[in-house]
Design an enzyme around this catalytic site. Sequence first.
Site, short mmCIF file in Angstrom:
data_model
loop_
_atom_site.label_atom_id
_atom_site.label_comp_id
_atom_site.label_asym_id
_atom_site.label_seq_id
_atom_site.Cartn_x
_atom_site.Cartn_y
_atom_site.Cartn_z
N ALA A 10 0.98 -1.24 0.14
CA ALA A 10 0.12 0.04 -0.14
C ALA A 10 0.95 1.33 0.15
CB ALA A 10 -0.99 0.03 1.33
N ASP A 34 -0.31 -5.09 4.57
CA ASP A 34 0.59 -3.83 5.09
C ASP A 34 -0.30 -3.44 6.34
OD1 ASP A 34 1.65 -1.34 2.85
OD2 ASP A 34 1.10 -0.87 4.74
N THR A 126 17.84 -1.13 -1.72
CA THR A 126 18.08 0.17 -2.27
C THR A 126 19.74 0.26 -2.45
OG1 THR A 126 18.21 2.28 -1.55
CG2 THR A 126 18.33 0.85 0.21
N ASP A 127 19.88 1.16 -3.25
CA ASP A 127 21.27 1.45 -3.50
C ASP A 127 22.03 2.25 -2.44
OD1 ASP A 127 19.97 4.00 -3.64
OD2 ASP A 127 20.72 4.42 -5.63
N GLU A 128 21.31 2.62 -1.52
CA GLU A 128 21.72 3.20 -0.22
C GLU A 128 22.56 2.21 0.50
OE1 GLU A 128 19.05 6.27 1.58
OE2 GLU A 128 18.03 6.38 -0.08
N TYR A 150 18.69 4.42 8.17
CA TYR A 150 17.66 3.88 7.15
C TYR A 150 18.64 2.69 6.49
CZ TYR A 150 15.44 3.09 2.53
OH TYR A 150 15.28 2.41 1.31
N ALA A 151 19.81 3.19 5.79
CA ALA A 151 20.52 2.39 4.80
C ALA A 151 21.22 1.17 5.72
CB ALA A 151 21.54 3.31 4.29
N LYS A 154 18.39 -1.47 6.41
CA LYS A 154 18.19 -2.05 5.09
C LYS A 154 19.19 -3.14 4.78
CE LYS A 154 15.57 -1.67 2.38
NZ LYS A 154 13.83 -2.30 2.22
N ASN A 179 16.91 5.87 -6.73
CA ASN A 179 15.62 6.78 -6.24
C ASN A 179 14.79 6.77 -7.27
OD1 ASN A 179 18.28 7.64 -5.07
ND2 ASN A 179 16.73 9.07 -3.96
N PRO A 205 13.08 23.89 0.04
CA PRO A 205 14.15 23.71 0.99
C PRO A 205 15.19 22.74 0.50
CG PRO A 205 12.48 22.63 1.99
CD PRO A 205 11.98 23.11 0.80
N TYR A 207 18.67 20.89 0.54
CA TYR A 207 19.86 20.57 1.27
C TYR A 207 20.88 21.04 0.78
CZ TYR A 207 16.85 17.65 4.40
OH TYR A 207 16.05 17.27 5.25
N GLY A 275 25.48 13.64 7.28
CA GLY A 275 25.98 12.34 6.82
C GLY A 275 25.38 12.15 5.34
#
Length: 353
Positions: A10, A34, A126-128, A150-151, A154, A179, A205, A207, A275
């Site tokens: 979802a 979910d 993820t690529d992260e 988060y990375a 994962k 992404n 905004p 970064y 970071g």
Amino acid sequence: MRNLLITGGAGFIGSNFVRMMLAKYPDYRLVVFDKLNYRGNLQNLRDVAGDPRYAFVRADICDAQAVANAIREYQIDTIVNFAAESHVDRSILDADAFVRTDVYGVYVLLEATKDFGLERFLHVSTDEVYGEVLTGASREEDALEPRSPYAASKAGGDLLVRAYHVTYGLPVIITRGGNNIGPYQYPENVVPLFITNAIDDQPLPLYGDGLQERPYQYVLDHCEGIDIALQRGQPGGVYNIGPDEQVANIVMARKLLDLLGKPHSLIVHVFDRPGHDRRYALDCSRLKALGWRPGHTFDQALEKTVRWYVDNEWWWRPIKSGEYRAYYEKQYGERLRLAGQTRPELAEGERTP
Ligand SMILES: NC(=O)c1ccc[n+]([C@@H]2O[C@H](COP(=O)([O-])OP(=O)(O)OC[C@H]3O[C@@H](n4cnc5c(N)ncnc54)[C@H](O)[C@@H]3O)[C@@H](O)[C@H]2O)c1
């Protein structure tokens, strides 16, 4: 493979995947599992809700009993796991739910895959997990060097998936996507955040210097890659999914303002994320060898995405209130004030003490 449990279906990518798979495979049944966190949204699936091949279960992947019940009830043979806490900035504010869902939740799903002898477990990553790559492009065998909570969560999930393949011979596949942009992405992620702010003439905004580069891809190109990995991937295999080009965030911001006919002066450089990875890039030759190709250039993907948000205010306007406003203020309020750009319409009452 007939009965697929789509965990996290979802959310943004999962709901696009469900829609794509129902259109592509008339004989598949897709069961979305979910818990509906703040990003999970049944509006993302409202156009498939009446399809007899679709079912929805509201439950948590950390709940082993609920997972087992769903597998039994729907005779599941395949799991595709999209379920995750997914937003880097929130993981920096509080990583607790990330470690639970993105590590422990994956363990629960792997145990179920083992216990029920499922045909396939595809884990969407993820690529992260590779960390930032300042030059070149990440390959699947590269070291995992995650740099955000988060990375790291994962990456923990990925390592468990790998270990269950080596130890128990489970038929697992991992995909690592760049992404995504496209319909139904929660508007805290940078592209829909910027589009919806720009529609309302609010500041964007950005970064730091905005020179962070990302392999932005259209969500359905990613979903197509996941399906190809699912159908043709090697058990135990890892597959990167992403475009050939990387785009700097400031270029993305300027292009979306141009598409909306809004001035570049809406871009406000704010204090960077701690970071913040400078660059991600993916070598996708392994998936390309299985026949996958990205279907959109960045410009095409961005144009479609902008058009969708312009045409679907019904979807995102209700989200950008309540909890979202509190989060936005926490994440950007001070940053925008320090940049001297907070608009007066950001009410005094919404400011953090
Ligand atoms: N968005 C991207 O650009 C991107 C890129 C590569 C990989 N990914 C991965 O793809 C997956 C989906 O990403 P997304 O952007 O659609 O995320 P999302 O946050 O929009 O969707 C995640 C879904 O998982 C559900 N969920 C969260 N915790 C759960 C739990 N414990 N039990 C059951 N459901 C739970 C949420 O309710 C939500 O519907 C994630 O695993 C993410 O790491 C995302």
